[in-house]
Scaffold this active site. Structure first.
Site, mmCIF file in Angstrom:
data_model
loop_
_atom_site.group_PDB
_atom_site.id
_atom_site.type_symbol
_atom_site.label_atom_id
_atom_site.label_comp_id
_atom_site.label_asym_id
_atom_site.label_seq_id
_atom_site.Cartn_x
_atom_site.Cartn_y
_atom_site.Cartn_z
ATOM 1 N N TYR A 96 2.372 -5.520 -6.107
ATOM 2 C CA TYR A 96 1.799 -5.825 -4.828
ATOM 3 C C TYR A 96 1.061 -4.546 -4.200
ATOM 4 C CZ TYR A 96 2.196 -6.608 0.306
ATOM 5 O OH TYR A 96 2.138 -6.879 1.598
ATOM 6 N N SER B 252 -0.938 -2.588 3.875
ATOM 7 C CA SER B 252 0.554 -2.428 3.776
ATOM 8 C C SER B 252 0.864 -0.957 3.618
ATOM 9 C CB SER B 252 1.075 -3.069 2.311
ATOM 10 O OG SER B 252 2.528 -2.881 2.282
#
Length: 327
Positions: free
Chosen positions: A158, A131
């Protein structure tokens, strides 16, 4: 390509669904796995899956990728030698209140997939989702974020789990030799997208006549990347594995950051409606901007995004009206 199927984890998810279709379109066989969790509406996941289940060459298994024995058995059963690992617990804000979901899906899940790969005979290539959030909160200085930039200051759990997966893959590539590619996705959008994403949530509220909350007081910017362009990059990377013992990291983005207020104006135009906006401060875990340098992926595969934001949001608006109804 080989005559053996590709395993796509998270096959009922936004990116997994699109990737599986692309692989099927070019004559591959695809084995999909997904646990269809309720992070967002399962009906949307089931509808995505229904578009795949009717296609020749697709086989689906319901299951948890964090169950190592199940993943390994699935790979043995189908003779898997290539994996596109997209299953994960997504979302920055959700990680604030539900941290153990990320430990399970992202860390244990990634480890289970790697363990299955290393024990699989003749295994060729693991492509996995990372990501842009690993870059942390940093200013745009006129240049895109590069794969060799420092990524040691995550601002959300995350992001930390995604960076941890990259490091785990580096260790496994060195220990066991099988090639891996980590893809840092930059704000993927489009038809069949995730309802937790801003453009999707804004659409729901605009169509319902409700006000939208604009975080960061509208000063944020994102490198919005259309789903078809993302899949171009995934498949291109899959077809070009790195050297044995290598974990390669690649950005996939549009390389054209767009301000949040500009995105909202483009969405309003696509929907034919104006939004009532409530300005809010930045939320914990958010970053100010994302901006992908995609030169490494371009050099490897010829990757070049084709769909600009106005066209992509127009396609999303058309899909949204068709899926949920004009009102």
């Amino acid at each position: 390509m080989t005559d053996k199927p590709v395993l796509v984890t998270g096959a009922a998810g936004f990116i997994g669904h699109a990737t599986a279709h692309r692989l099927l379109d070019r004559g591959e066989r695809v084995v999909g796995i997904d646990n269809l969790n309720d992070y967002y509406e399962t009906s949307l996941k089931e509808a995505r899956l229904a578009t795949l289940s009717s296609r020749e060459g697709f086989v689906f298994h319901s299951g948890d990728i964090a169950a190592p024995n199940a993943v390994a058995a699935l790979m043995r059963e189908h003779g898997i030698t290539r994996v596109v690992h997209l299953a994960a617990q997504a979302g920055v804000r959700y990680s604030i209140d539900n941290p153990f979901a990320y430990q399970h899906s992202n860390l244990a899940g990634h480890l289970a997939v790697m363990e299955a790969c290393r024990h699989q005979p003749d295994f060729g290539h693991l492509v996995y989702a990372s990501s842009s959030s690993v870059y942390g909160d940093r200013p745009m200085d006129g240049a895109g974020f590069k794969e060799d930039d420092a990524v040691d200051s995550p601002v959300s759990l995350y992001a930390a789990t995604k960076r941890a997966c990259e490091l785990m893959s580096t260790a496994y590539a060195g220990l066991y030799g099988f090639p891996q590619t980590g893809l840092r996705f930059f704000t993927v959008y489009g038809p069949w997208g995730r309802p937790d994403m801003a453009y999707f949530g804004f659409t729901r509220k605009i169509m319902a006549g409700s006000p939208i909350e604009v975080y960061g007081e509208g000063r944020m910017a994102r490198d919005f990347t259309y789903i078809d362009d993302i899949v171009d990059g995934i498949v291109g990377a899959l077809d070009n594995p790195p050297e044995t013992g290598t974990n390669r990291i690649l950005n996939i983005g549009d390389s054209h950051p767009v301000g949040l207020m500009d995105m909202i104006a483009t969405l309003e135009n696509a929907l034919g409606r104006e939004a009532t906006k409530i300005m809010r401060p930045m939320q914990p875990g958010d970053v100010t901007a994302t901006y992908a340098d995609v030169s490494a992926l371009h050099a490897l595969t010829g990757y070049k995004p084709k769909v600009m934001l106005a066209e992509g949001l127009g396609r999303f608006a058309d899909w949204y009206r068709g899926y949920y109804g004009p009102k």
